[in-house]
Design a protein around this motif. Structure first.
Motif, PDB file in Angstrom:
ATOM      1  N   VAL A 133       0.845  -1.299   0.000  1.00 57.18           N
ATOM      2  CA  VAL A 133      -0.086   0.078   0.012  1.00 57.18           C
ATOM      3  C   VAL A 133       0.757   1.252   0.038  1.00 57.18           C
ATOM      4  N   ILE A 134       1.860   1.465   0.633  1.00 50.88           N
ATOM      5  CA  ILE A 134       2.869   2.203   0.882  1.00 50.88           C
ATOM      6  C   ILE A 134       3.474   2.759  -0.467  1.00 50.88           C
ATOM      7  N   ALA A 135       3.821   1.442  -1.097  1.00 55.17           N
ATOM      8  CA  ALA A 135       4.521   1.610  -2.453  1.00 55.17           C
ATOM      9  C   ALA A 135       3.613   2.099  -3.528  1.00 55.17           C
ATOM     10  N   GLU A 136       2.172   1.671  -3.307  1.00 55.62           N
ATOM     11  CA  GLU A 136       1.271   2.204  -4.414  1.00 55.62           C
ATOM     12  C   GLU A 136       0.775   3.743  -3.989  1.00 55.62           C
ATOM     13  N   ARG A 137       0.964   4.252  -2.669  1.00 56.00           N
ATOM     14  CA  ARG A 137       1.126   5.647  -2.560  1.00 56.00           C
ATOM     15  C   ARG A 137       2.134   6.370  -3.163  1.00 56.00           C
ATOM     16  N   TYR A 138       3.289   5.853  -2.870  1.00 59.10           N
ATOM     17  CA  TYR A 138       4.488   6.519  -3.279  1.00 59.10           C
ATOM     18  C   TYR A 138       4.508   6.719  -4.935  1.00 59.10           C
ATOM     19  N   ALA A 139       3.960   5.771  -5.697  1.00 55.65           N
ATOM     20  CA  ALA A 139       3.747   5.777  -7.106  1.00 55.65           C
ATOM     21  C   ALA A 139       2.587   6.828  -7.488  1.00 55.65           C
ATOM     22  N   GLU A 140       1.572   6.586  -6.932  1.00 57.92           N
ATOM     23  CA  GLU A 140       0.471   7.392  -7.443  1.00 57.92           C
ATOM     24  C   GLU A 140       0.172   8.734  -6.851  1.00 57.92           C
ATOM     25  N   ARG A 141       0.528   8.802  -5.495  1.00 63.16           N
ATOM     26  CA  ARG A 141       0.447  10.228  -4.742  1.00 63.16           C
ATOM     27  C   ARG A 141      -1.024  10.766  -4.935  1.00 63.16           C
ATOM     28  N   PRO A 142      -1.951   9.866  -4.445  1.00 64.71           N
ATOM     29  CA  PRO A 142      -3.384  10.283  -4.498  1.00 64.71           C
ATOM     30  C   PRO A 142      -3.638  11.372  -3.294  1.00 64.71           C
ATOM     31  N   SER A 143      -4.282  12.614  -4.038  1.00 62.12           N
ATOM     32  CA  SER A 143      -4.610  13.637  -3.209  1.00 62.12           C
ATOM     33  C   SER A 143      -5.164  13.445  -2.163  1.00 62.12           C
ATOM     34  N   TYR A 149       1.171  12.982   1.563  1.00 66.48           N
ATOM     35  CA  TYR A 149       1.547  14.380   2.182  1.00 66.48           C
ATOM     36  C   TYR A 149       3.176  14.217   2.873  1.00 66.48           C
ATOM     37  N   LEU A 150       3.256  12.954   3.531  1.00 65.61           N
ATOM     38  CA  LEU A 150       4.593  12.753   3.866  1.00 65.61           C
ATOM     39  C   LEU A 150       5.578  12.374   2.741  1.00 65.61           C
ATOM     40  N   PHE A 151       5.282  12.007   1.649  1.00 68.03           N
ATOM     41  CA  PHE A 151       6.214  11.912   0.602  1.00 68.03           C
ATOM     42  C   PHE A 151       6.561  13.249  -0.202  1.00 68.03           C
ATOM     43  N   GLU A 152       5.604  13.976  -0.391  1.00 70.50           N
ATOM     44  CA  GLU A 152       5.604  15.361  -0.782  1.00 70.50           C
ATOM     45  C   GLU A 152       6.644  16.177  -0.006  1.00 70.50           C
ATOM     46  N   LYS A 153       6.404  15.828   1.369  1.00 68.16           N
ATOM     47  CA  LYS A 153       7.119  16.771   2.104  1.00 68.16           C
ATOM     48  C   LYS A 153       8.566  16.421   2.233  1.00 68.16           C
ATOM     49  N   GLY A 154       8.946  15.387   2.103  1.00 66.81           N
ATOM     50  CA  GLY A 154      10.345  14.968   1.986  1.00 66.81           C
ATOM     51  C   GLY A 154      10.894  14.059   3.131  1.00 66.81           C
ATOM     52  N   VAL A 155      12.211  13.536   2.999  1.00 68.18           N
ATOM     53  CA  VAL A 155      12.831  12.821   4.013  1.00 68.18           C
ATOM     54  C   VAL A 155      12.666  13.505   5.362  1.00 68.18           C
ATOM     55  N   ASP A 156      13.167  14.773   5.413  1.00 67.41           N
ATOM     56  CA  ASP A 156      13.121  15.619   6.782  1.00 67.41           C
ATOM     57  C   ASP A 156      11.975  15.383   7.365  1.00 67.41           C
ATOM     58  N   LYS A 157      10.583  15.538   6.798  1.00 67.76           N
ATOM     59  CA  LYS A 157       9.327  15.387   7.437  1.00 67.76           C
ATOM     60  C   LYS A 157       9.114  14.117   7.972  1.00 67.76           C
ATOM     61  N   ILE A 158       9.679  12.921   7.139  1.00 66.75           N
ATOM     62  CA  ILE A 158       9.402  11.779   7.565  1.00 66.75           C
ATOM     63  C   ILE A 158      10.156  11.162   8.734  1.00 66.75           C
ATOM     64  N   LEU A 159      11.634  11.702   8.592  1.00 66.97           N
ATOM     65  CA  LEU A 159      12.514  11.525   9.979  1.00 66.97           C
ATOM     66  C   LEU A 159      11.710  12.461  11.146  1.00 66.97           C
ATOM     67  N   LYS A 160      11.351  13.299  10.973  1.00 69.44           N
ATOM     68  CA  LYS A 160      10.840  14.067  12.087  1.00 69.44           C
ATOM     69  C   LYS A 160       9.644  13.266  12.833  1.00 69.44           C
ATOM     70  N   LYS A 161       8.988  12.615  11.843  1.00 67.63           N
ATOM     71  CA  LYS A 161       7.708  11.980  12.477  1.00 67.63           C
ATOM     72  C   LYS A 161       8.288  10.320  13.002  1.00 67.63           C
ATOM     73  N   VAL A 162       9.260  10.042  12.569  1.00 67.94           N
ATOM     74  CA  VAL A 162       9.893   8.757  13.187  1.00 67.94           C
ATOM     75  C   VAL A 162      10.372   9.104  14.587  1.00 67.94           C
ATOM     76  N   GLY A 163      10.874  10.339  14.590  1.00 69.06           N
ATOM     77  CA  GLY A 163      11.475  10.711  16.020  1.00 69.06           C
ATOM     78  C   GLY A 163      10.244  10.834  16.903  1.00 69.06           C
ATOM     79  N   GLU A 164       9.173  11.648  16.324  1.00 68.77           N
ATOM     80  CA  GLU A 164       8.080  11.927  17.444  1.00 68.77           C
ATOM     81  C   GLU A 164       7.347  10.528  17.710  1.00 68.77           C
ATOM     82  N   GLU A 165       7.341   9.663  16.798  1.00 68.92           N
ATOM     83  CA  GLU A 165       6.641   8.369  17.410  1.00 68.92           C
ATOM     84  C   GLU A 165       7.505   7.555  17.954  1.00 68.92           C
ATOM     85  N   SER A 166       8.954   7.695  18.049  1.00 67.80           N
ATOM     86  CA  SER A 166       9.622   6.826  18.807  1.00 67.80           C
ATOM     87  C   SER A 166       9.596   7.255  20.104  1.00 67.80           C
TER      88      SER A 166
END
Length: 223
Positions: A133-143, A149-166
């Motif tokens: 499902v994540i691969a599908e979202r990465y390819a299709e980028r449904p609005s 949103y995470l993929f569009e914001k980029g790796v820094d946003k994703i890393l921030k979320k990983v840190g927050e969830e940790s």
């Protein structure tokens, strides 16, 4: 084995073609089925990107040359009979001309025996499904999708979320609240898998790393 020797192993059909199953090297999702002739196979091997033979247009075509949805080849293999190719690729964008991640999106409900017990036997099957499902979202980028949103914001946003969830996992554990811990650990796993997709690291490689460590003595770093 050189390209001439490889081509000699292929059982070309009456039209000089062989079906090629294209698979996402990371999620293992089957993306599409196309056909290759000797020339397109040669071009694929030499260029590292997929080339096919269009049966409808009667010409060679380089996947993504027009759309930008290219396929970088990770590996190629032919089956035991030599009459089918398997091409594992890094897919850029959707593989299907409809804009879908995979061409195989028309599900068919299968009747017969209850498969719930079989499904339950795979304790971690949800991780594979989530990876797809994540691969599908990465390819299709449904609005409107959070993963988009995470993929569009980029790796820094994703890393921030990983840190927050940790941090949330740590807090839940310290609070001795298993309901909260269950929820936060799920959020952490999801965001970690989003990060793996963004970095192009298959979950299989994480599993292989864990497997390689299993049974080996650990190093005591405490002095």
């Amino acid at each position: 084995m050189n390209s001439t020797e490889i081509q000699s192993q292929i059982k070309w059909d009456a039209n000089g073609l062989v079906p090629a199953v294209v698979q996402d090297a990371q999620s293992k999702e089957v993306l599409m089925l196309a056909y290759m002739n000797a020339e397109s196979l040669q071009k694929s091997i030499e260029s590292g990107s997929t080339w096919f033979w269009s049966r409808s247009r009667g010409e060679l075509w380089n996947k993504g040359a027009t759309s930008g949805h290219t396929q970088r080849i990770e590996s190629m293999a032919y089956d035991c009979d030599g009459d089918t190719l398997l091409v594992r690729v890094v897919q850029q964008g959707p593989a299907c001309h409809t804009g879908s991640y995979s061409c195989f999106f028309n599900g068919i409900e299968v009747q017969g025996e209850d498969r719930s017990k079989e499904a339950g036997a795979d304790r971690f099957g949800i991780l594979g499904r989530l990876e797809s499902v994540i691969a599908e979202r990465y390819a299709e980028r449904p609005s409107g999708a959070y993963t988009t949103y995470l993929f569009e914001k980029g790796v820094d946003k994703i890393l921030k979320k990983v840190g927050e969830e940790s941090a949330e996992v740590i807090i839940a554990a310290k609070n001795q609240d298993n309901d909260e811990l269950r929820s936060e650990a799920s959020d952490l796993l999801f965001h970690l898998m989003v990060l793996l997709r963004e970095r192009g690291l298959p979950l299989d490689e994480i599993m292989a790393e864990l497997e390689s460590r299993h049974g080996k003595p650990t190093t005591n770093k405490m002095r």
